[in-house]
Design a protein around this motif. Structure first.
Motif, PDB file in Angstrom:
ATOM      1  N   ASN A 128       0.824  -1.210   0.000  1.00 42.24           N
ATOM      2  CA  ASN A 128       0.000   0.000   0.000  1.00 42.24           C
ATOM      3  C   ASN A 128       0.855   1.256   0.000  1.00 42.24           C
ATOM      4  OD1 ASN A 128      -2.480  -1.257  -0.126  1.00 42.24           O
ATOM      5  ND2 ASN A 128      -2.766  -1.313   2.096  1.00 42.24           N
ATOM      6  N   LEU A 131       1.547   2.963  -3.151  1.00 43.32           N
ATOM      7  CA  LEU A 131       0.434   3.692  -3.771  1.00 43.32           C
ATOM      8  C   LEU A 131       0.291   5.108  -3.220  1.00 43.32           C
ATOM      9  CD1 LEU A 131      -2.225   0.817  -3.545  1.00 43.32           C
ATOM     10  CD2 LEU A 131      -0.759   1.380  -5.498  1.00 43.32           C
ATOM     11  N   THR A 134      -0.889   8.092  -5.370  1.00 46.95           N
ATOM     12  CA  THR A 134      -2.069   7.969  -6.221  1.00 46.95           C
ATOM     13  C   THR A 134      -3.252   8.722  -5.618  1.00 46.95           C
ATOM     14  OG1 THR A 134      -2.833   5.931  -5.156  1.00 46.95           O
ATOM     15  CG2 THR A 134      -1.288   5.713  -7.005  1.00 46.95           C
ATOM     16  N   ALA A 135      -4.091   9.268  -6.487  1.00 48.05           N
ATOM     17  CA  ALA A 135      -5.234  10.060  -6.039  1.00 48.05           C
ATOM     18  C   ALA A 135      -6.202   9.220  -5.203  1.00 48.05           C
ATOM     19  CB  ALA A 135      -5.950  10.653  -7.251  1.00 48.05           C
ATOM     20  N   ALA A 136      -6.419   7.981  -5.632  1.00 47.86           N
ATOM     21  CA  ALA A 136      -7.371   7.119  -4.916  1.00 47.86           C
ATOM     22  C   ALA A 136      -6.897   6.821  -3.499  1.00 47.86           C
ATOM     23  CB  ALA A 136      -7.570   5.813  -5.694  1.00 47.86           C
ATOM     24  N   PHE A 137      -5.599   6.553  -3.356  1.00 46.45           N
ATOM     25  CA  PHE A 137      -5.057   6.246  -2.033  1.00 46.45           C
ATOM     26  C   PHE A 137      -5.143   7.466  -1.120  1.00 46.45           C
ATOM     27  CE2 PHE A 137      -1.553   5.858   1.035  1.00 46.45           C
ATOM     28  CZ  PHE A 137      -1.868   4.640   1.596  1.00 46.45           C
ATOM     29  N   ALA A 139      -7.216   9.957  -1.371  1.00 42.62           N
ATOM     30  CA  ALA A 139      -8.629  10.202  -1.063  1.00 42.62           C
ATOM     31  C   ALA A 139      -9.102   9.293   0.063  1.00 42.62           C
ATOM     32  CB  ALA A 139      -9.475   9.994  -2.319  1.00 42.62           C
ATOM     33  N   ALA A 140      -8.662   8.047   0.032  1.00 44.22           N
ATOM     34  CA  ALA A 140      -9.024   7.098   1.092  1.00 44.22           C
ATOM     35  C   ALA A 140      -8.440   7.536   2.439  1.00 44.22           C
ATOM     36  CB  ALA A 140      -8.539   5.694   0.725  1.00 44.22           C
ATOM     37  N   ARG A 142      -7.833  10.648   3.338  1.00 44.56           N
ATOM     38  CA  ARG A 142      -8.611  11.801   3.804  1.00 44.56           C
ATOM     39  C   ARG A 142      -9.947  11.369   4.388  1.00 44.56           C
ATOM     40  NH1 ARG A 142      -5.710  14.573  -0.455  1.00 44.56           N
ATOM     41  NH2 ARG A 142      -4.656  16.376   0.504  1.00 44.56           N
ATOM     42  N   GLN A 143     -10.552  10.362   3.787  1.00 50.80           N
ATOM     43  CA  GLN A 143     -11.824   9.856   4.308  1.00 50.80           C
ATOM     44  C   GLN A 143     -11.627   9.213   5.681  1.00 50.80           C
ATOM     45  OE1 GLN A 143     -13.759   7.036   1.734  1.00 50.80           O
ATOM     46  NE2 GLN A 143     -15.729   7.220   2.765  1.00 50.80           N
TER      47      GLN A 143
END
Length: 313
Positions: A128, A131, A134-137, A139-140, A142-143
Motif C-alpha cells: 500500500n 500507492l 495515487t489520487a485514490a489512495f 482520497a481514502a 482523507r476519508q
C-alpha cells in the motif's frame, strides 16, 4: 506553543561554515568547507528545516490544522515533521511503511520520538505504501483520517526546493564545487538552481542509482551537476565496517558527527574523489551537512545486533 511561522523561523540558529583539515585523510591542495546545517535546530535540522519552512507557512495560510507525510522506520523526515508540527501548533500524521512496526514503537527511537512529539502514527503495508502518490489512495486517507496538508515522503516539492535554494548565499560565490547528499533530490535541486554557472554541483546518492536526476529536472533547467551512486554502500541505510570506521575517525579528527545514511557517505565519497583526482587542483569545495543525526541511535541498535562497532555521536 508557537502559533505562527515567524516564531518558527526565529528558532533558526546562525549556520557555521567549518574548514576541514584534510591532512589526516588525504594529501591535497584543495580546500574543503562544511556547512553545519545540522546546527540549525536540535530536531528540525539541516535540509529538513529548509524543506519544511515554506510548506508549514503554506499550511498555516490555508488554515489547515494537520500535516500528513510518509516515511520508514528510521526516517529523519518523520521525526522532523513531528517536531516542527508541535512547534507551530499543528497536528501531525505519519503514514509509516510496514504494519509490523505498530508493535515495535517503543523499541524504535525515531517512531517513539515522533509519537512523543504528538504525531499520530498510521501503519500500512509495504504494498500500500507504493500507492502513496495515487489520487485514490490519498482520497481514502482523507476519508479515514480527515483533512490534511500533504507533504511528500522526504519532503520534496516546489516549496521545499525554494527553501533549499536559501542554503547558498552570496558568500558562496567563490566556491568551485558544491557537494550534498541526495535522497529524494529536493535539496540538490535547490542547490543547483541557486548555483552559479561556473560552479559544479556534485550529489552523492544515498540509494542505488541516480534516478533522482529526473526529479531534479522538474525544478531546474540548469545542467551544471552530476549525481553519483558510487558511495551508496549498497543502498539506502546500508553501511559496512569501512564506513563506520571513517565516520568515527572523522568525528575524532574534526569533532563533527556524521550520520551514516547521508552525510557520512558524502564525506567518505569526497575524500575518495580527492584521492583519485576528481576535483581540479586548488579547488574550493563546499559540502552541506544535512543533519539526520537522530538516526544514529537506531542505526547503532542495528549495528549492535550485527556485532559491529557503534557510531560515535
Amino acid at each position: 506553543m508557537i502559533e505562527d511561522i515567524h516564531s518558527f523561523l526565529d528558532l533558526e540558529k546562525p549556520v557555521n561554515t567549518q574548514k576541514i583539515d584534510l591532512s589526516p585523510f588525504v594529501k591535497t591542495n584543495c580546500e574543503l568547507y562544511l556547512l553545519r546545517e545540522d546546527e540549525i535546530h536540535p530536531f528540525v535540522s539541516g535540509n529538513k528545516f529548509r524543506k519544511l519552512k515554506y510548506n508549514i507557512s503554506q499550511a498555516l495560510s490555508e488554515g489547515v490544522d494537520t500535516l500528513l507525510t510518509f516515511g520508514g522506520a528510521y526516517s529523519n523526515h518523520i521525526a522532523a515533521v513531528a517536531a516542527a508540527g508541535k512547534l507551530v501548533g499543528l497536528k501531525t500524521i505519519g503514514v509509516i511503511r510496514g504494519e509490523e512496526l505498530s508493535e515495535k514503537i517503543s523499541e524504535n527511537p525515531t517512531l517513539s520520538f515522533a509519537k512523543k512529539e504528538g504525531m499520530k502514527l498510521h501503519f500500512i503495508t509495504r504494498d500500500n505504501f507504493k500507492l502513496k502518490e495515487t489520487a485514490a489512495f490519498l482520497a481514502a486517507l482523507r476519508q479515514k483520517l480527515g483533512a490534511f496538508y500533504l507533504i511528500p515522503e522526504g519532503g520534496t516539492n516546489a516549496l521545499a526546493v525554494k527553501g533549499c535554494e536559501e542554503i547558498l548565499t552570496s558568500q558562496n560565490e567563490v566556491i568551485d564545487y558544491i557537494c550534498a547528499p541526495v535522497g529524494t533530490g529536493g535539496t540538490i535541486a535547490g542547490l543547483i538552481e541557486a548555483s552559479k554557472a561556473n560552479q559544479k554541483v556534485v550529489g552523492f546518492s544515498a540509494l542505488k542509482g541516480t534516478f533522482q536526476t529526473t526529479e531534479v529536472k522538474k525544478y531546474t533547467s540548469k545542467t551544471n551537476f552530476t549525481i553519483l551512486d558510487d558511495y551508496c554502500f549498497g543502498g539506502y541505510a546500508k553501511i559496512d565496517l569501512k564506513l563506520i570506521r571513517f565516520i568515527n575517525r572523522f568525528k575524532e579528527e574534526t569533532g563533527i558527527p556524521l550520520d551514516p545514511i547521508y552525510t557520512g557517505k558524502m564525506m567518505y565519497g569526497i575524500v575518495d574523489l580527492l584521492k583519485n583526482g576528481y576535483f581540479k587542483e586548488n579547488s574550493r569545495i563546499f559540502a552541506i551537512h544535512t543533519g539526520g543525526l537522530q538516526g544514529i541511535l537506531g542505526m547503532n541498535q542495528r549495528l549492535h545486533k550485527k556485532n559491529l562497532p557503534q557510531i560515535k555521536v
